[in-house]
Scaffold this motif. Sequence first.
Motif, PDB file in Angstrom:
ATOM      1  N   GLU A 197       5.136  15.688  -1.497  1.00 26.16           N
ATOM      2  CA  GLU A 197       4.320  15.331  -2.666  1.00 26.16           C
ATOM      3  C   GLU A 197       4.590  16.404  -3.736  1.00 26.16           C
ATOM      4  OE1 GLU A 197       0.000  14.387  -1.379  1.00 26.16           O
ATOM      5  OE2 GLU A 197       0.992  15.171   0.393  1.00 26.16           O
ATOM      6  N   PHE A 202      -0.516  14.560   2.832  1.00 26.32           N
ATOM      7  CA  PHE A 202      -1.168  13.301   3.233  1.00 26.32           C
ATOM      8  C   PHE A 202      -0.248  12.170   2.793  1.00 26.32           C
ATOM      9  CE2 PHE A 202      -3.629   9.463   2.766  1.00 26.32           C
ATOM     10  CZ  PHE A 202      -4.416   9.464   3.914  1.00 26.32           C
ATOM     11  N   HIS A 203       0.138  11.323   3.763  1.00 27.98           N
ATOM     12  CA  HIS A 203       1.048  10.223   3.426  1.00 27.98           C
ATOM     13  C   HIS A 203       0.496   8.869   3.842  1.00 27.98           C
ATOM     14  CE1 HIS A 203       4.143  12.920   1.982  1.00 27.98           C
ATOM     15  NE2 HIS A 203       4.083  13.626   3.091  1.00 27.98           N
ATOM     16  N   GLY A 204      -0.712   8.800   4.422  1.00 29.72           N
ATOM     17  CA  GLY A 204      -1.280   7.500   4.763  1.00 29.72           C
ATOM     18  C   GLY A 204      -1.712   7.418   6.208  1.00 29.72           C
ATOM     19  N   VAL A 246       5.598   4.531   2.203  1.00 23.25           N
ATOM     20  CA  VAL A 246       6.065   5.682   3.001  1.00 23.25           C
ATOM     21  C   VAL A 246       6.883   5.172   4.189  1.00 23.25           C
ATOM     22  CG1 VAL A 246       5.286   7.570   4.501  1.00 23.25           C
ATOM     23  CG2 VAL A 246       4.176   7.198   2.280  1.00 23.25           C
ATOM     24  N   ILE A 286       2.492   8.868  -4.833  1.00 23.43           N
ATOM     25  CA  ILE A 286       1.461   7.837  -4.714  1.00 23.43           C
ATOM     26  C   ILE A 286       0.165   8.281  -5.390  1.00 23.43           C
ATOM     27  CG2 ILE A 286      -0.010   6.692  -2.967  1.00 23.43           C
ATOM     28  CD1 ILE A 286       2.729   6.516  -1.307  1.00 23.43           C
ATOM     29  N   GLN A 287      -0.175   9.559  -5.272  1.00 24.05           N
ATOM     30  CA  GLN A 287      -1.383  10.055  -5.952  1.00 24.05           C
ATOM     31  C   GLN A 287      -1.052  10.710  -7.296  1.00 24.05           C
ATOM     32  OE1 GLN A 287      -5.515  12.446  -4.944  1.00 24.05           O
ATOM     33  NE2 GLN A 287      -4.389  11.531  -3.315  1.00 24.05           N
ATOM     34  N   SER A 314       0.851  -1.196   0.000  1.00 23.30           N
ATOM     35  CA  SER A 314       0.000   0.000   0.000  1.00 23.30           C
ATOM     36  C   SER A 314       0.883   1.240   0.000  1.00 23.30           C
ATOM     37  CB  SER A 314      -0.853   0.023   1.267  1.00 23.30           C
ATOM     38  OG  SER A 314       0.016   0.177   2.389  1.00 23.30           O
ATOM     39  N   GLY A 315       0.235   2.368  -0.234  1.00 17.24           N
ATOM     40  CA  GLY A 315       0.980   3.624  -0.215  1.00 17.24           C
ATOM     41  C   GLY A 315       1.631   3.862   1.144  1.00 17.24           C
ATOM     42  N   ALA A 316       0.857   3.674   2.203  1.00 16.35           N
ATOM     43  CA  ALA A 316       1.391   3.921   3.551  1.00 16.35           C
ATOM     44  C   ALA A 316       2.623   3.066   3.809  1.00 16.35           C
ATOM     45  CB  ALA A 316       0.314   3.625   4.596  1.00 16.35           C
ATOM     46  N   LYS A 359      -1.156   3.240  -5.654  1.00 14.58           N
ATOM     47  CA  LYS A 359      -2.371   3.562  -6.408  1.00 14.58           C
ATOM     48  C   LYS A 359      -2.315   3.102  -7.873  1.00 14.58           C
ATOM     49  CE  LYS A 359      -3.876   7.514  -3.585  1.00 14.58           C
ATOM     50  NZ  LYS A 359      -5.110   7.032  -2.991  1.00 14.58           N
ATOM     51  N   GLU A 411      -4.409  14.815  -1.358  1.00 16.85           N
ATOM     52  CA  GLU A 411      -5.499  15.157  -0.437  1.00 16.85           C
ATOM     53  C   GLU A 411      -5.460  16.647  -0.075  1.00 16.85           C
ATOM     54  OE1 GLU A 411      -6.351  11.637  -1.057  1.00 16.85           O
ATOM     55  OE2 GLU A 411      -7.629  12.416   0.528  1.00 16.85           O
ATOM     56  N   ASP A 413       6.788  11.649  -2.721  1.00 14.09           N
ATOM     57  CA  ASP A 413       5.617  10.783  -2.607  1.00 14.09           C
ATOM     58  C   ASP A 413       4.744  11.030  -3.840  1.00 14.09           C
ATOM     59  OD1 ASP A 413       3.140   9.680  -2.134  1.00 14.09           O
ATOM     60  OD2 ASP A 413       3.071  10.203  -0.009  1.00 14.09           O
TER      61      ASP A 413
HETATM   62  C1  LIG Z   1       0.143  11.132  -1.577  1.00 13.10           C
HETATM   63  C2  LIG Z   1      -0.309   9.904  -0.858  1.00 13.10           C
HETATM   64  N1  LIG Z   1       0.564   9.225  -0.102  1.00 13.10           N
HETATM   65  C3  LIG Z   1       0.201   8.105   0.560  1.00 13.10           C
HETATM   66  C4  LIG Z   1      -1.088   7.639   0.510  1.00 13.10           C
HETATM   67  C5  LIG Z   1      -1.479   6.389   1.271  1.00 13.10           C
HETATM   68  O1  LIG Z   1      -1.733   5.357   0.366  1.00 13.10           O
HETATM   69  P1  LIG Z   1      -2.601   4.100   0.841  1.00 13.10           P
HETATM   70  O2  LIG Z   1      -3.987   4.564   1.070  1.00 13.10           O
HETATM   71  O3  LIG Z   1      -2.453   3.127  -0.291  1.00 13.10           O
HETATM   72  O4  LIG Z   1      -1.940   3.590   2.091  1.00 13.10           O
HETATM   73  C6  LIG Z   1      -2.040   8.325  -0.241  1.00 13.10           C
HETATM   74  C7  LIG Z   1      -3.443   7.868  -0.295  1.00 13.10           C
HETATM   75  O5  LIG Z   1      -4.355   8.566  -0.625  1.00 13.10           O
HETATM   76  C8  LIG Z   1      -1.639   9.484  -0.943  1.00 13.10           C
HETATM   77  O6  LIG Z   1      -2.522  10.192  -1.677  1.00 13.10           O
END
Ligand SMILES: Cc1ncc(COP(=O)(O)O)c(C=O)c1O
Length: 440
Positions: A221, A154-156, A131, A256-257, A126-128, A283, A226, A254
Motif C-alpha cells: 500500500e 491490510f488487503h482484505g 487483490v 484500494i484505500q 471488491s477490493g479483496a 472503494k 488500516e 494496493d
Molecule cells: C488497502 C486495502 N486493500 C484491500 C481492502 C479490501 O477491500 P474490500 O473490503 O472491498 O474487499 C481494503 C479495505 O479496507 C483496503 O483498505
Amino acid sequence: MAGTKTKNIVLKTAIPGPKSVALMARRRAAVARGPFHGTPVFVDRAHGALITDVDGNVLIDLAAGIGVVNTGHTPEALVEAIGNQAGKLIHGSFNVTPYEGYVALCEKLNGLAPGKFAKKSFLANSGAEAVENSIKIARAHTGRPSVIAFEHAFHGRTYMAMTLTAKEKPYKTGFAPFNGNVLRAPYPYPYHDVTAGTAFKAFTDLVAKETAKNVAAVIIEPVLGEGGFIPAPKEFLANLSSFCSANGIVLIADEIQCGFGRTGTLFASEQLDFAPDLILTAKGLGGGMPISAVTGRAEIMDAPIEGGIGGTFGGNPVAVASALAVIGAMEDPAFLPRVRALGRSVLGTLTSWKEKYPVIGDVRGLGPMLAFELVKNRSAKEPFADGAKALVKHCYERGVVIMTAGSYGNCVRLLFPLVITDEQLAEAFAVLEDGLKSIS
Ligand SMILES: Cc1ncc(COP(=O)(O)O)c(C=O)c1O
C-alpha cells in the motif's frame, strides 16, 4: 445533547436513538456476530458529507463508508448515471454477453494509471477480489510461487487477501490455516524508528533467503490504510521498483484505500513518483457501488489464459456507470485542487493539535488522507487504544462519524467525503477537539 441543533449537526435524540437501538436488537438476533459497527447508528439516508439516521439525527461523516464516497453521498451525477444504466441493463455478465461500459472503464483506467507503458485492466467486485486476481495474474506471468507483503498491511478478508493482511486480531482470529508462500517484510514506520533504509535492507535479506527467482510478486500500500495512514517514503518505493524490475518480480500497489482522489491526486503513487507494474483500485472507484479493478502492464495482465480470470458480477454495468461518473467528477479541473487545499488546511489543524495535546504522538498522511496516533506518553510512545475508542464514541454521541486505524488500534483517521464543506469540517473538528481535551 439531544435537542441540540448547530449549523449541520442536528441531534433530536441521544445517539444512538430509540429506533437505532431497536434495530440493533433485531440486528443482534438476525445477523451474524462478526460484522463490527464503529458507530452504532442505523442510517436512513445521506447526502454530501451529511448522514441522516433513522431517528432524524443529522451527523457529519468523517468516514465516507471507509473511504468510499469520495465524491460525496448520493451526488446528482452518480444517481443519474446509476438510474439511467439501471433502466437499460442491470446485469449482463461480461463472461456471457459483453457490454461497452466495461471496456470504456478499462480504457479510462489504462489512460489514468501511473506508468508510461501499455496497460490493460480487469474488473471485479471488491477490493479483496482485486487483490486475489492480482496475485493470480502475477503468478501466471512469472510461474513463481511466493508473494511478499508488509507489516501493518491490510488487503482484505478472503483467504489470500487475509493471508497478506498483517493484523491478527480481529482479521485472522480463528481462521487458520492461511495460504502458503506468503512472506512479510517491515514497512517503513519512521515514528517507530523503522526507516526506509532499515526496511529496504530487511526486504532484500528476506528475498535473499527465499531466493528472488521464487518470488512472483511484492504487494504494498503506497499509503497504509488500516495500518494507520503511513505513506511509504519515495526512496523506499524507488528501491523496491528497481529491485523488482531487476529480478522479474511483479510489483503491485494496493491503492484500494489511498486511491481515487483520497490523497489529492487520483492515485497516491503519482505523488510518490511510483509506477508499479499493477495497481489495484476499489472503494472510491465506484463511489459507493461495488466494483474494483486491476490495472497494469499489458503483457502481465495478459498472462492468465482465456477463461482464467472472470466472475458472474465483475464489472457490473450499473457499477461501471457509477465509476465512469466518479471519474467524470474527478476530472472537473476544480475537484482535485480543492482536495489538496483541504489536505493543507487539515494538516495545519492536526499539527496545531499535536502542539496542544500530548496524547497526539504523531500526525501523518498524504494530502487529506491524514491520521493522528494517540500515545499514553510521548517518550515511550505507548499506544493509547482506549483513547482512540473513547474519541470515536465522544464524536458519534455528538453527531460526528469517525474511525480508528493502526495495528495497535490507537490511530484516528480522517476519511471524509472529499466534497465536505469548510463549515462542516470546522463543526466536526470542534467536536473532535473537545474529545481530545476530554481524553488528554
Ligand atoms: C488497502 C486495502 N486493500 C484491500 C481492502 C479490501 O477491500 P474490500 O473490503 O472491498 O474487499 C481494503 C479495505 O479496507 C483496503 O483498505
